[in-house]
Motif scaffolding. Structure first.
Motif, PDB file in Angstrom:
ATOM      1  N   LYS A 138      -6.175  -0.017  13.448  1.00 35.49           N
ATOM      2  CA  LYS A 138      -6.367   1.336  12.550  1.00 35.49           C
ATOM      3  C   LYS A 138      -5.916   2.459  13.264  1.00 35.49           C
ATOM      4  O   LYS A 138      -5.975   2.441  14.433  1.00 35.49           O
ATOM      5  N   ALA A 192       0.751  -1.186   0.196  1.00 34.54           N
ATOM      6  CA  ALA A 192       0.069   0.042  -0.022  1.00 34.54           C
ATOM      7  C   ALA A 192       0.947   1.301   0.084  1.00 34.54           C
ATOM      8  O   ALA A 192       0.108   2.325  -0.211  1.00 34.54           O
ATOM      9  N   GLU A 212      -5.591   9.417   7.443  1.00 34.99           N
ATOM     10  CA  GLU A 212      -6.065   8.841   6.390  1.00 34.99           C
ATOM     11  C   GLU A 212      -5.181   7.714   6.324  1.00 34.99           C
ATOM     12  O   GLU A 212      -3.827   7.892   6.017  1.00 34.99           O
ATOM     13  N   ASN A 213      -5.880   6.449   5.743  1.00 35.24           N
ATOM     14  CA  ASN A 213      -4.870   5.194   5.730  1.00 35.24           C
ATOM     15  C   ASN A 213      -3.841   4.901   6.638  1.00 35.24           C
ATOM     16  O   ASN A 213      -2.651   4.715   6.319  1.00 35.24           O
ATOM     17  N   GLU A 259      -0.229   5.167   1.454  1.00 41.32           N
ATOM     18  CA  GLU A 259      -0.802   6.009   0.463  1.00 41.32           C
ATOM     19  C   GLU A 259      -2.049   5.513  -0.031  1.00 41.32           C
ATOM     20  O   GLU A 259      -2.965   6.179  -0.687  1.00 41.32           O
ATOM     21  N   ARG A 260      -2.243   4.005   0.137  1.00 42.43           N
ATOM     22  CA  ARG A 260      -3.586   3.577  -0.184  1.00 42.43           C
ATOM     23  C   ARG A 260      -4.109   2.945   0.945  1.00 42.43           C
ATOM     24  O   ARG A 260      -3.555   2.413   1.875  1.00 42.43           O
ATOM     25  N   PRO A 261      -5.420   2.611   0.975  1.00 40.23           N
ATOM     26  CA  PRO A 261      -5.974   2.065   2.152  1.00 40.23           C
ATOM     27  C   PRO A 261      -5.776   0.685   1.973  1.00 40.23           C
ATOM     28  O   PRO A 261      -5.606  -0.066   1.253  1.00 40.23           O
ATOM     29  N   SER A 295      -6.885  -2.478   5.108  1.00 36.47           N
ATOM     30  CA  SER A 295      -7.696  -2.956   6.069  1.00 36.47           C
ATOM     31  C   SER A 295      -6.486  -3.585   7.031  1.00 36.47           C
ATOM     32  O   SER A 295      -5.545  -4.109   6.801  1.00 36.47           O
ATOM     33  N   GLU A 302       1.512   5.709   8.015  1.00 35.32           N
ATOM     34  CA  GLU A 302       0.569   6.393   6.996  1.00 35.32           C
ATOM     35  C   GLU A 302       0.895   5.892   5.924  1.00 35.32           C
ATOM     36  O   GLU A 302       1.818   5.755   5.339  1.00 35.32           O
TER      37      GLU A 302
END
Length: 347
Positions: free
Chosen positions: A306, A148, A311-312, A258-260, A262, A256
């Motif tokens: 998480k 990610a 974000e992400n 760049e892309r989601p 889970s 952190e």
């Protein structure tokens, strides 16, 4: 094929661990030499559990010609004085000190992360081993970065006293004893009492002429080495803390991406990653602590969750035996990689 191997600094914590791991992993050895400073010359040390004893040789008089690999675990001073001599004699040096890590002509290697970088070793015939706290962190970061893309890392370390050598371990033991018998607690190795305390200070403080003004050199190392080993675009900020643990470094890592990604997917990726052991149960004791990682090869990851503040974002807990993956094991793995990619082909 078997190889002639030298262990420099063989009487220290890391040097002895190198000998243990060479024996454990059955590294193909034709001959082995234990080398150290003059004060250890003539000492007898074990070559792991092989039953073989080695007489320590004086580095000042040791001839590296005819030897294939030298694993240096003696600090920057001996590395500066003797590593170039060994390399010039045709003996490939794998150095555990910080001296060559930031040299553009010296590859800085964690075999699970950037094995291809070892191909550049012929520039100086020297390969650098990273800082102990960096080594375990990048093993955990690499598979997540591949999946990610990592933008930024915020890491807080909880580093054992063995990272400061035998003197650090002795100081923790002596101070702990002094607390219980009400003796004076002597401070020699660390800047403050380490027994029943934590010290947010490892290595020297950097000055105002650096972008890392106010950081310690250990904290800067984690940023610089992660960028060299993993990706120069990753931003890293670290707080490095010495804790009253004998062996085993721990890290709380905020990532952190760049892309989601889970939590479940991150756990699956980490479970399958080389060098990583995922132990992550959301229950009492469902995580790994330093005392449980001692003597193990793995980098343990727990408490994957998480990070809701970015974000992400992900958070994880990372633990490893700093004398092994953080130093001796990684050096031996580099030697194994060198043999498989280069020395076998050259033979």
């Amino acid at each position: 094929m078997a190889y002639r191997v030298v262990v420099v600094g063989a009487t220290g914590n890391v040097g002895r661990e190198v000998l243990n791991i060479l024996a454990e992993r059955k590294f193909p050895i034709a001959d082995i030499a234990a080398v150290a400073s003059a004060r250890s010359t003539g000492d007898i040390i074990d070559f792991g559990d092989t039953g073989r004893e080695l007489k320590v040789k004086n580095i000042e008089h040791f001839d590296f010609a005819g030897w294939d690999i030298a694993l240096f675990a003696a600090g920057s001073g001996p590395a500066k004085d003797y590593a170039p001599k060994a390399a010039a004699a045709g003996c490939t040096v794998i150095d555990n000190s910080s001296l060559y890590r930031y040299d553009a002509d010296v590859p800085l290697i964690v075999p699970e992360v950037n094995p291809e970088a070892i191909d550049g070793y012929t520039q100086r015939n020297i390969i650098a081993n990273p800082n102990c706290s960096t080594a375990q962190m990048v093993v955990a970061l690499k598979p997540l970065h591949d999946a990610a893309g990592i933008k930024r890392v915020v890491v807080s370390t909880y580093q054992s006293v063995s990272g400061a050598g035998k003197e650090g371990m002795d100081e923790l033991f002596e101070q702990t004893r002094a607390v219980f018998v009400n003796d004076e607690k002597t401070i020699k190795k660390f800047t403050k009492q380490i027994a029943f305390n934590v010290i947010p200070h490892i290595d020297v403080f950097l000055g105002s002429d650096s972008d890392y003004d106010g950081y310690t050199k250990e904290e800067w190392k984690m940023a610089a080495e992660t960028m060299k080993i993993l990706d120069p675009e990753i931003l890293v900020t670290a707080t490095c803390v010495r804790v009253p643990v004998f062996v085993g470094h721990s890290e709380a890592i905020n990532i952190e991406l760049e892309r989601p990604l889970s939590v479940a997917e991150a756990q699956r990726i980490l479970r399958d990653a080389p060098g990583v052991m995922l132990i992550d149960k959301r229950e009492n004791g469902g995580y790994v602590t330093p005392i449980e990682c001692v003597g193990d090869y793995a980098t343990f990851v727990s408490r994957v969750r998480k990070d809701p503040t970015v974000e992400n974002g992900l958070v994880l807990w990372c633990v490893s035996d700093n004398l092994r993956k953080g130093a001796a094991l990684n050096a031996v793995q580099i030697a194994e990689l060198l043999v498989s990619r280069h020395l076998k082909k050259a033979a």
